[in-house]
Motif scaffolding. Structure first.
Motif, PDB file in Angstrom:
ATOM      1  N   ILE A   1       1.087  -1.014   0.173  1.00  0.00           N
ATOM      2  CA  ILE A   1      -0.051   0.228  -0.369  1.00  0.00           C
ATOM      3  C   ILE A   1       1.031   0.970   0.077  1.00  0.00           C
ATOM      4  CG2 ILE A   1      -1.894   1.324   1.171  1.00  0.00           C
ATOM      5  CD1 ILE A   1      -3.078  -1.442   0.112  1.00  0.00           C
ATOM      6  N   LEU A   2       0.769   1.861  -1.217  1.00  0.00           N
ATOM      7  CA  LEU A   2       1.231   3.299  -0.753  1.00  0.00           C
ATOM      8  C   LEU A   2       0.551   4.579  -0.811  1.00  0.00           C
ATOM      9  CD1 LEU A   2       4.006   2.750  -4.563  1.00  0.00           C
ATOM     10  CD2 LEU A   2       3.959   1.745  -2.395  1.00  0.00           C
ATOM     11  N   THR A   3       1.143   5.723   0.419  1.00  0.00           N
ATOM     12  CA  THR A   3      -0.088   7.014   0.713  1.00  0.00           C
ATOM     13  C   THR A   3       0.592   7.749  -0.196  1.00  0.00           C
ATOM     14  OG1 THR A   3      -0.122   5.146   2.259  1.00  0.00           O
ATOM     15  CG2 THR A   3      -0.823   7.911   2.349  1.00  0.00           C
ATOM     16  N   ASP A   4      -0.255   8.777  -0.767  1.00  0.00           N
ATOM     17  CA  ASP A   4       1.051   9.223  -1.605  1.00  0.00           C
ATOM     18  C   ASP A   4       0.743  10.758  -0.696  1.00  0.00           C
ATOM     19  OD1 ASP A   4      -1.998  11.265  -1.522  1.00  0.00           O
ATOM     20  OD2 ASP A   4      -2.523  10.126  -3.559  1.00  0.00           O
ATOM     21  N   ALA A   5       1.015  11.802  -0.951  1.00  0.00           N
ATOM     22  CA  ALA A   5       1.447  12.917   0.209  1.00  0.00           C
ATOM     23  C   ALA A   5      -0.084  13.321   0.591  1.00  0.00           C
ATOM     24  CB  ALA A   5       2.261  14.644  -0.821  1.00  0.00           C
ATOM     25  N   SER A   6      -1.089  13.132  -0.067  1.00  0.00           N
ATOM     26  CA  SER A   6      -2.699  14.065   0.290  1.00  0.00           C
ATOM     27  C   SER A   6      -3.495  12.801   1.241  1.00  0.00           C
ATOM     28  CB  SER A   6      -3.035  14.540   0.040  1.00  0.00           C
ATOM     29  OG  SER A   6      -4.107  13.066  -1.486  1.00  0.00           O
ATOM     30  N   GLY A   7      -2.299  11.501   1.968  1.00  0.00           N
ATOM     31  CA  GLY A   7      -2.667  10.645   2.273  1.00  0.00           C
ATOM     32  C   GLY A   7      -3.900   9.749   1.888  1.00  0.00           C
TER      33      GLY A   7
END
Lengths: 352, 184
Positions: A203-209
Motif C-alpha cells: 500500500i502506497l500513501t501519497d502526500a494527500s494521504g
C-alpha cells in the motif's frame, strides 16, 4: 519499620497451593505463547527446516536463494511515483542501491543452469534516512497464498509419499500454475535480461494521504536472449555470475521500475493471483547496476532483504506473505550470521 | 538506601505497576512473535520495538525515583539469605529493565536493520554493523528474556509468600497504587 510478621500457626498449605497455581498458570501461558504447546503452529524455524536439503542447511548462507552475488548502483527517481507515494525514493533524485542477484534454492553451489527461479534484491536508501528493501523473483506470481500454505507446499513437495503433493495441489490448484511457469518459462542468458516482480501487493500513501494498492516490477532495458535447454545445459555452473560480472564491467545495466496500480475491487491478499494486464502502470524511475562484487566480501552479504523494511509512504497490505517472509528471513539471518565462520570472508574478494 | 516510609512513594508505585504491565506484555509479545509466520508477526514486531524503548525510558525514570525516594526497609525478622536475595533481585530487575531494550536496539543496529519506532521516526544505530556482534546480542536478548520471565515468576512467588504466609507488610509497600502513606 514494618510491623513484625505474624508467625503462621500451621503449615500454610493453602497459601503455597495458591502461589504454585499463580506461578504455574503464568508459566503455562508463556509456554503456550511461545508455541511450545502447539506442535502444529507454523513457525519460522519450520519453514527453514522445510527449505533445507537432506544434506543439511547451507551453513553461513541464506536459507533460500542461497547463491548470489552483490551489486551496487543507483536508483534515479523521475518524480512520477510521487503521485502514489510520499516516500522520498519516488521524488526526483538519485539514491544509492545495494543489491543482490541470486538464484532460488538452498544450495549455495547450485549450478546456475539448474535454477528454477532467479531473484533480485534491492536496498535503496534516501537522504531522509529511510530505506526500502525488496526481494523479488522472475516469476510473475508466488507459489502459495499464505505462509501456512507455503509450508504445507514445501512439506508436500519434499515428502517421500507421492500422494502428499497430489493432496496439496488438489486443495491449492494455484501451485500448478506456479510450477507450470517454473518448468516452462524461457531462460535468458543473463540476470540483466530478466524482469523481477514484487509478487506481493503493498500500500502506497501519497502526500494527500490517499492510499494505492500496488505491485511492482523491475523491467530490464537489455533485450532478452533466450537459451534453448541444450544451450543452457552447456553453460558453466556459475555462468550467470560470470556473465553479469563481465557485462557490468563493460557498462552499467538498467531496469525500469514499473508500478502497477490495482483497480478498486482487485484483490490484494493473494500473491498467487495476477491482476489483469490492463491495470494502470507508473514508471517511477530507473535502477542502474554499476558494479558487481562477490558476495563473500560484498556489501549485500550482511543485509537481510526483508520486504517489510519500507520507507514511510509505503506499507504492507493484507497480503500475508510479507509477514511470513519477514519472520523466516529474520531467523535465516540470525542463523547465518552465527555461522559466518562456515562462509569465510576471502581477502581476495573471490567466491569461496 | 532505605527510607523511613513504610511504603514506596506514589510515583514509584505507579511506575511499578505500569512497568509490570509493559514488561509482561513485552515478554509475551517477544516469545509470541518469533513463533509465528502469520500476519500477527508484523503487528507484534511493530509493538515490540517502541514498547521496548518506552520501557527503557520508564526504567531510567524509575531508577532516578528510586535514588531519590529510596525503598522502605524489609522486615527486621526476615532471614538474612532472603533479605540478600530480595535486594539482589532488585539490582537484577533494574539491570534487565535497562539492558534488554539496549541489547535489542544494539542487536538491530548490528544487523543493519532500521530501528523503526513508528512511522518515519527511526532511532540511530548504537553499534556498527557486525554479524559477530549481532550473534552475541541476539543470544543475550533471547536468553535474558527467559531469565527475566523466570525472575518475574520468582518475584511473584516471593511477594505472595510475603502476603499469604508471612503477612509482613512487604506486599503493601507496593500494592494499591494510589492510597496515601499512613504515618507509622
Amino acid at each position: 519499620m514494618v510491623e513484625s510478621a505474624a508467625t503462621p500457626k500451621s503449615f500454610p498449605l493453602k497459601a503455597l497451593v495458591i502461589i504454585a497455581a499463580v506461578v504455574g498458570i503464568a508459566a503455562l501461558a508463556f509456554t503456550y505463547t511461545a508455541g511450545w504447546l502447539s506442535p502444529h503452529r507454523v513457525t519460522p524455524g519450520k519453514i527453514l527446516s522445510a527449505l533445507q536439503p537432506p544434506s543439511g542447511p547451507p551453513l553461513g548462507h541464506r536459507r533460500n536463494h542461497a547463491k548470489g552475488i552483490c551489486f551496487t548502483g543507483t536508483f534515479e527517481g523521475n518524480g512520477q511515483g510521487t503521485a502514489l507515494s510520499s516516500a522520498q525514493v519516488f521524488a526526483r533524485g538519485q539514491y544509492p542501491v545495494i543489491g543482490r542477484f541470486n538464484i532460488g534454492g538452498s544450495n549455495p553451489h547450485e549450478p546456475d543452469a539448474m535454477a528454477q527461479l532467479r531473484g533480485f534484491s534491492t536496498s535503496i536508501t534516501t537522504p531522509d534516512g529511510q530505506e526500502w528493501r525488496s526481494a523479488m523473483i522472475d516469476a510473475p506470481i508466488f507459489a502459495a497464498p499464505t505462509g501456512q500454505a507455503f509450508y504445507q507446499f514445501l512439506t508436500a513437495a519434499g515428502s517421500k509419499d507421492p500422494s502428499a503433493f497430489k493432496i496439496y495441489s488438489a486443495a491449492h490448484p494455484e501451485i500448478l500454475t506456479f510450477i507450470g511457469w517454473v518448468k516452462s518459462h524461457p531462460r535468458t542468458e543473463s540476470w540483466a535480461e530478466d524482469q523481477f516482480n514484487s509478487l506481493n501487493s503493498f500500500i502506497l500513501t501519497d502526500a494527500s494521504g490517499a492510499k494505492h494498492a500496488v505491485r511492482w516490477s523491475f523491467v530490464p532495458a537489455a533485450q532478452a536472449v533466450t537459451l534453448t535447454p541444450e544451450e543452457l545445459a552447456k553453460r558453466g555452473p556459475d555462468f550467470l555470475q560470470q556473465e553479469i560480472t563481465q557485462r557490468v564491467a563493460a557498462g552499467p545495466q538498467h531496469w525500469d521500475l514499473v508500478i502497477t496500480v490495482a483497480n478498486p475491487g482487485d484483490q490484494t491478499a493473494d500473491p498467487t493471483k495476477a491482476w489483469p494486464a490492463d491495470r494502470r502502470t507508473v514508471h517511477a524511475g530507473e535502477l542502474t547496476v554499476q558494479q558487481i562484487v562477490p558476495e563473500a566480501n560484498g556489501p549485500c552479504r550482511d543485509i537481510n532483504y526483508d520486504p517489510t523494511v519500507l520507507p514511510s509512504g509505503m506499507a504492507t497490505s493484507d497480503d500475508p506473505i510479507p509477514a511470513a517472509r519477514s519472520a523466516a528471513y529474520a531467523v535465516s539471518y540470525d542463523k547465518r550470521t552465527a555461522e559466518a565462520s562456515h562462509y569465510p570472508r576471502t581477502t581476495t574478494g573471490g567466491q569461496p | 538506601m532505605t527510607t523511613n516510609r513504610t511504603r514506596f512513594a506514589v510515583p514509584q508505585r505507579l511506575l511499578h505497576w505500569l512497568m509490570a504491565l509493559c514488561i509482561l506484555s513485552m515478554l509475551f509479545i517477544g516469545v509470541g512473535m518469533v513463533s509465528t509466520v502469520s500476519s500477527k508477526y508484523l503487528t507484534l514486531v511493530q509493538i515490540h520495538k517502541p514498547l521496548g524503548i518506552a520501557i527503557l525510558v520508564l526504567a531510567l525514570i524509575r531508577l532516578s525515583l528510586r535514588l531519590y525516594y529510596k525503598a522502605p526497609a524489609l522486615p527486621a525478622d526476615l532471614p538474612l539469605p532472603i533479605k540478600l536475595a530480595a535486594e539482589l533481585s532488585q539490582y537484577i530487575f533494574y539491570a534487565l529493565m535497562i539492558a534488554m531494550p539496549l541489547i535489542g536496539w544494539a542487536m538491530l543496529s548490528a544487523a543493519a536493520y532500521p530501528v523503526v519506532l513508528f512511522g518515519s521516526v527511526h532511532l540511530p544505530p548504537i553499534v556498527p554493523v557486525s554479524p559477530a556482534l549481532h550473534t552475541l546480542l541476539w543470544h543475550a536478548h533471547y536468553l535474558l528474556a527467559f531469565a527475566f520471565f523466570a525472575l518475574i515468576l520468582g518475584h511473584v512467588a516471593a511477594i505472595l509468600f510475603h502476603k499469604l504466609v508471612r503477612n509482613d507488610g512487604v506486599f503493601e509497600t507496593m500494592a494499591t497504587v494510589l492510597t496515601h502513606d499512613q504515618p507509622d
